[in-house]
Design a protein around this motif. Structure first.
Motif, mmCIF file in Angstrom:
data_model
loop_
_atom_site.group_PDB
_atom_site.id
_atom_site.type_symbol
_atom_site.label_atom_id
_atom_site.label_comp_id
_atom_site.label_asym_id
_atom_site.label_seq_id
_atom_site.Cartn_x
_atom_site.Cartn_y
_atom_site.Cartn_z
ATOM 1 N N THR A 7 6.079 -23.005 7.851
ATOM 2 C CA THR A 7 4.553 -22.803 7.485
ATOM 3 C C THR A 7 3.970 -23.826 8.179
ATOM 4 O OG1 THR A 7 5.340 -24.402 5.431
ATOM 5 C CG2 THR A 7 4.939 -21.922 5.080
ATOM 6 N N VAL A 28 0.899 -21.526 -0.758
ATOM 7 C CA VAL A 28 1.835 -20.705 0.137
ATOM 8 C C VAL A 28 3.250 -20.745 -0.339
ATOM 9 C CG1 VAL A 28 2.773 -20.315 2.346
ATOM 10 C CG2 VAL A 28 0.255 -20.736 2.111
ATOM 11 N N ASN A 81 -1.285 -14.585 9.162
ATOM 12 C CA ASN A 81 -2.446 -15.724 9.190
ATOM 13 C C ASN A 81 -3.634 -14.904 8.378
ATOM 14 O OD1 ASN A 81 -3.253 -18.293 10.653
ATOM 15 N ND2 ASN A 81 -5.012 -16.915 11.011
ATOM 16 N N ARG A 82 -4.530 -15.594 7.832
ATOM 17 C CA ARG A 82 -5.527 -15.016 7.114
ATOM 18 C C ARG A 82 -6.783 -14.464 8.235
ATOM 19 N NH1 ARG A 82 -7.595 -20.022 3.410
ATOM 20 N NH2 ARG A 82 -6.756 -21.057 5.137
ATOM 21 N N ASP A 92 -2.803 -26.068 0.194
ATOM 22 C CA ASP A 92 -2.413 -24.861 1.003
ATOM 23 C C ASP A 92 -1.011 -24.629 0.969
ATOM 24 O OD1 ASP A 92 -5.290 -24.301 2.228
ATOM 25 O OD2 ASP A 92 -4.866 -26.370 2.984
ATOM 26 N N VAL A 93 -0.337 -25.656 1.083
ATOM 27 C CA VAL A 93 1.216 -25.443 0.885
ATOM 28 C C VAL A 93 1.808 -25.340 -0.277
ATOM 29 C CG1 VAL A 93 3.390 -27.004 1.296
ATOM 30 C CG2 VAL A 93 1.609 -27.235 2.898
ATOM 31 N N ASP A 152 8.757 -26.663 6.203
ATOM 32 C CA ASP A 152 7.237 -26.838 6.178
ATOM 33 C C ASP A 152 6.882 -27.765 7.333
ATOM 34 O OD1 ASP A 152 4.394 -26.843 5.383
ATOM 35 O OD2 ASP A 152 4.841 -28.499 4.237
ATOM 36 N N GLY A 156 0.940 -19.198 9.332
ATOM 37 C CA GLY A 156 -0.211 -20.161 9.821
ATOM 38 C C GLY A 156 0.011 -20.093 11.358
ATOM 39 N N VAL A 169 0.196 -24.961 7.781
ATOM 40 C CA VAL A 169 -1.000 -24.753 7.123
ATOM 41 C C VAL A 169 -1.900 -26.339 6.922
ATOM 42 C CG1 VAL A 169 -0.568 -22.793 6.015
ATOM 43 C CG2 VAL A 169 -0.137 -24.798 4.840
ATOM 44 N N PRO A 170 -3.062 -26.233 6.624
ATOM 45 C CA PRO A 170 -4.074 -27.359 6.578
ATOM 46 C C PRO A 170 -3.650 -28.652 6.024
ATOM 47 C CG PRO A 170 -5.499 -25.597 7.022
ATOM 48 C CD PRO A 170 -3.951 -25.068 6.433
ATOM 49 N N SER A 180 3.427 -28.472 8.131
ATOM 50 C CA SER A 180 2.375 -28.973 8.242
ATOM 51 C C SER A 180 2.379 -30.454 7.801
ATOM 52 C CB SER A 180 1.743 -28.124 6.573
ATOM 53 O OG SER A 180 2.057 -26.971 6.584
#
Length: 298
Positions: A67, A78, A35-36, A74-75, A97, A12, A69-70, A99
């Motif tokens: 991580t 992932v 990242n995507r 998502d967590v 994490d 992310g 992520v939003p 996030s």
């Protein structure tokens, strides 16, 4: 830049994760990012990191995995998906994490990942985009104290105030409290600024004196000038703070805690989002106050 043999994977690379990964690279860590959006990966490469084509590739040889992520789903994906951390990281790796997710989800995914041999910390951050860029984030960490002590040098590369707050899930609980305070403060600062504007007061002078007294707060220091100027480029989007307020409402209900002002602020955040302000900085709550006051931004 000092050399550090540890490999840190960052999953992310957005507004927060990108600068965090760059600061880790600057600190001498071997940083590999995924990242995507490929352009985010390329930005890390240009700052001294390495890119990966998947989560699995990024984490395979990592000593520490971060991580950013939003949201909770998502967590979960992932961490526990087929291409995820638990299925592909080496046993004994530390997973941090950063996030902001539900505390109960943080506990559940940490338990599942621990059963796969990972050592897990929930370590949400506060400080916004500028804090991430400046490596000055406030980081509240839950999990095993020994793992925290081992991971602290990594966290010190991205943050300034780093505090162990208790067992798994505690970091997310403290972050929920942080987001409750921030949302309420932004709303009150927005109301005060619109009030001052309505009376034609010199808002710059007013902000200076308010910030020096008991009303002083970080929102006045860091966002009041841009709010007054009608600049709401996101450091932290209303969409994300709306998500966080949902976490707070649910967690407070579960604990039987009354948060009347917080609940009202959550409704205002949701209303601002429905009006199309979700992509703007959370300080754009001021646009809602102006609209309700019949004083739309010019």
């Amino acid at each position: 830049m000092t050399e550090n043999k540890q490999t840190v994977a960052v999953i992310g690379l957005g507004i927060m994760g990108g600068p965090m990964a760059a600061n880790l690279a600057t600190a001498g860590y071997d940083v590999v990012g995924y990242n995507r959006s490929p352009e985010k990966v390329q930005a890390l490469v240009e700052k001294g990191g390495r890119g990966a084509g998947s989560v699995a590739e990024a984490v395979r040889d990592a000593d520490v995995i971060i991580t950013m992520v939003p949201d909770s789903p998502d967590v979960e994906e992932v961490a526990l998906g087929d291409d995820g951390i638990a299925a592909n990281a080496k046993a004994g790796a530390i997973w941090i994490d950063a996030s902001t997710i539900r505390p109960d989800v943080a506990v559940a995914v940490a338990k599942a990942a621990s059963e796969k041999g990972l050592r897990c910390l929930d370590a949400p951050v506060s400080g916004g985009e500028q804090g991430a860029i400046d490596a000055a984030l406030s980081i509240m960490v839950g999990g095993d104290k020994g793992v925290f002590d081992e991971a602290k040098p990594v966290l010190e590369a991205v943050g300034k105030t780093i505090v162990y707050v208790g067992p798994s899930g505690s970091g997310q609980t403290v972050k929920a409290a942080n987001q409750l305070i921030v949302a309420g403060t932004i709303e009150l600062v927005a109301e005060a600024l619109v009030f001052l504007q309505a009376y034609g007061v010199d808002t710059e002078a007013a902000i200076e004196v308010l910030a020096g007294g008991l009303a002083g707060n970080r929102i006045l220091d860091r966002k009041a000038a841009s709010m007054t100027a009608g600049e709401f480029n996101p450091g932290f989007r209303i969409d994300l703070h709306h998500k966080d307020m949902g976490i707070i409402i649910a967690a407070a209900r579960e604990a039987g805690v009354a948060i009347p002002l917080g609940a009202h602020t959550a409704q205002l955040m949701a209303y601002a989002r429905q009006l199309g302000y979700g992509h703007l900085d959370h300080s754009a709550l001021m646009l809602l106050v102006q609209q309700l006051s019949g004083r739309e931004q010019k």
